[in-house]
Scaffold this motif. Sequence first.
Motif, PDB file in Angstrom:
ATOM      1  N   THR A   7       4.388   7.500  -0.411  1.00  0.00           N
ATOM      2  CA  THR A   7       3.886   6.781  -1.497  1.00  0.00           C
ATOM      3  C   THR A   7       3.478   7.898  -2.682  1.00  0.00           C
ATOM      4  O   THR A   7       2.777   8.671  -2.268  1.00  0.00           O
ATOM      5  CB  THR A   7       2.779   5.585  -1.182  1.00  0.00           C
ATOM      6  N   SER A  10       5.410  10.464  -7.846  1.00  0.00           N
ATOM      7  CA  SER A  10       5.667  10.658  -9.276  1.00  0.00           C
ATOM      8  C   SER A  10       5.318  12.008  -9.706  1.00  0.00           C
ATOM      9  O   SER A  10       5.735  12.676 -10.717  1.00  0.00           O
ATOM     10  CB  SER A  10       5.328   9.686 -10.110  1.00  0.00           C
ATOM     11  N   THR A  31       8.472   7.135  -3.169  1.00  0.00           N
ATOM     12  CA  THR A  31       8.369   6.015  -3.558  1.00  0.00           C
ATOM     13  C   THR A  31       7.255   6.037  -4.909  1.00  0.00           C
ATOM     14  O   THR A  31       6.366   6.854  -4.894  1.00  0.00           O
ATOM     15  CB  THR A  31       7.711   4.818  -2.673  1.00  0.00           C
ATOM     16  N   ARG A  33       5.533   3.606  -8.601  1.00  0.00           N
ATOM     17  CA  ARG A  33       5.483   2.523  -9.273  1.00  0.00           C
ATOM     18  C   ARG A  33       6.437   2.359 -10.320  1.00  0.00           C
ATOM     19  O   ARG A  33       7.209   1.410 -10.444  1.00  0.00           O
ATOM     20  CB  ARG A  33       4.065   2.340  -9.883  1.00  0.00           C
ATOM     21  N   THR A  34       6.621   3.669 -11.246  1.00  0.00           N
ATOM     22  CA  THR A  34       7.597   3.742 -12.178  1.00  0.00           C
ATOM     23  C   THR A  34       8.375   4.868 -11.691  1.00  0.00           C
ATOM     24  O   THR A  34       8.013   6.124 -12.500  1.00  0.00           O
ATOM     25  CB  THR A  34       7.105   3.522 -13.604  1.00  0.00           C
ATOM     26  N   ARG A  50      11.230   1.929  -6.019  1.00  0.00           N
ATOM     27  CA  ARG A  50       9.923   1.462  -6.753  1.00  0.00           C
ATOM     28  C   ARG A  50       8.819   0.881  -5.712  1.00  0.00           C
ATOM     29  O   ARG A  50       9.476  -0.065  -5.090  1.00  0.00           O
ATOM     30  CB  ARG A  50      10.413   0.512  -7.759  1.00  0.00           C
ATOM     31  N   ASP A  52       4.686  -0.596  -5.618  1.00  0.00           N
ATOM     32  CA  ASP A  52       3.552  -0.780  -5.992  1.00  0.00           C
ATOM     33  C   ASP A  52       2.476  -1.009  -4.883  1.00  0.00           C
ATOM     34  O   ASP A  52       2.714  -2.171  -4.204  1.00  0.00           O
ATOM     35  CB  ASP A  52       3.369  -1.638  -7.169  1.00  0.00           C
ATOM     36  N   THR A  54      -0.116  -1.849  -4.439  1.00  0.00           N
ATOM     37  CA  THR A  54      -1.195  -3.163  -4.621  1.00  0.00           C
ATOM     38  C   THR A  54      -0.702  -4.376  -4.692  1.00  0.00           C
ATOM     39  O   THR A  54      -1.348  -5.536  -4.891  1.00  0.00           O
ATOM     40  CB  THR A  54      -2.351  -2.889  -6.116  1.00  0.00           C
ATOM     41  N   ASN A  55       0.585  -4.295  -4.369  1.00  0.00           N
ATOM     42  CA  ASN A  55       1.381  -5.825  -4.748  1.00  0.00           C
ATOM     43  C   ASN A  55       2.218  -5.897  -3.322  1.00  0.00           C
ATOM     44  O   ASN A  55       3.019  -5.276  -2.889  1.00  0.00           O
ATOM     45  CB  ASN A  55       2.336  -5.439  -5.720  1.00  0.00           C
ATOM     46  N   SER A  58       5.858  -5.947  -3.506  1.00  0.00           N
ATOM     47  CA  SER A  58       6.427  -4.938  -3.676  1.00  0.00           C
ATOM     48  C   SER A  58       6.528  -4.169  -2.427  1.00  0.00           C
ATOM     49  O   SER A  58       7.550  -3.471  -2.112  1.00  0.00           O
ATOM     50  CB  SER A  58       5.791  -3.954  -4.667  1.00  0.00           C
ATOM     51  N   ALA A  76      -0.547   7.678  -2.390  1.00  0.00           N
ATOM     52  CA  ALA A  76      -0.536   7.151  -3.548  1.00  0.00           C
ATOM     53  C   ALA A  76      -2.183   6.926  -3.648  1.00  0.00           C
ATOM     54  O   ALA A  76      -2.909   6.230  -2.728  1.00  0.00           O
ATOM     55  CB  ALA A  76       0.093   5.621  -3.842  1.00  0.00           C
ATOM     56  N   THR A  98      -5.965   0.568  -4.599  1.00  0.00           N
ATOM     57  CA  THR A  98      -5.158   1.476  -4.289  1.00  0.00           C
ATOM     58  C   THR A  98      -5.444   2.393  -3.222  1.00  0.00           C
ATOM     59  O   THR A  98      -4.655   2.554  -2.466  1.00  0.00           O
ATOM     60  CB  THR A  98      -5.040   2.425  -5.737  1.00  0.00           C
TER      61      THR A  98
END
Length: 247
Positions: A7, A10, A31, A33-34, A50, A52, A54-55, A58, A76, A98
């Motif tokens: 996670t 990016s 992985t 988020r964006t 993709r 997130d 916290t979701n 997702s 992450a 997070t």
Amino acid sequence: MKTILITGCSSGYGLETAQFFLSKQWNVIATMRTPPEGILPRSGALRILRLDVTNEDSIAQAVKSAGHIDVLVNNAGIGVVGAFEATPMSHIRKVFETNTFGVMAMTQAVIPQMRARRSGAIVNVTSSATLAPMPLAAAYTASKQAIEGFTGSLAYELNHFNIQAKLVEPGYAPTTQFAQNTSVRVENLIPEAYAAFAGPIFETFAKPALTTREIDVAEAVWRAVNDTSGTLRFPAGADALALSRAA
């Protein structure tokens, strides 16, 4: 070829770890988020998803798309530096969502398949702030310290199913732009009463005596994944190693 899901890929530690495991001929599921274009080399061994943390929806979708996962790296995270007195509770909750609950949710999502196979490893990336108290980082340290206790307990719980739970504890890496990936600017969290105290601390952040490189973290994750000694904690970086020896 084994498969690793990481996670927060990016930038920083996650990106470096993904590149490192690709170089070791692993299947890598990176992985974020964006997902930006072109951050990782095109390869048949690489998938970018993709995610997130916290979701819950997702998480469920990403884990389903990933399929077989041998290793989960919960990397992450977001940072916050400032006087605790001035840190909004809404922001503290965002950090925990997070850094703490996101890790727990991802872990819950992958345990069933690892348990069914009776094999796997979960590596949680925390911080050297858990090794020694760091001023102006109370909320951040609390979010990471929670994962230290969580992982220690989880290691006992999952060992019965031949699943390893490990900790990687990075030191301070200026290149990760700590605390800049949040919605609250650092200077807004330093009231005037704290200015004289905070000034020298920020000067130390700007010119630290010892630091951690992204490759240090990637190599520590590699050691944790391949460890057979039962070691729980893997400090990463010269500063983290110094703190661990002094602890």
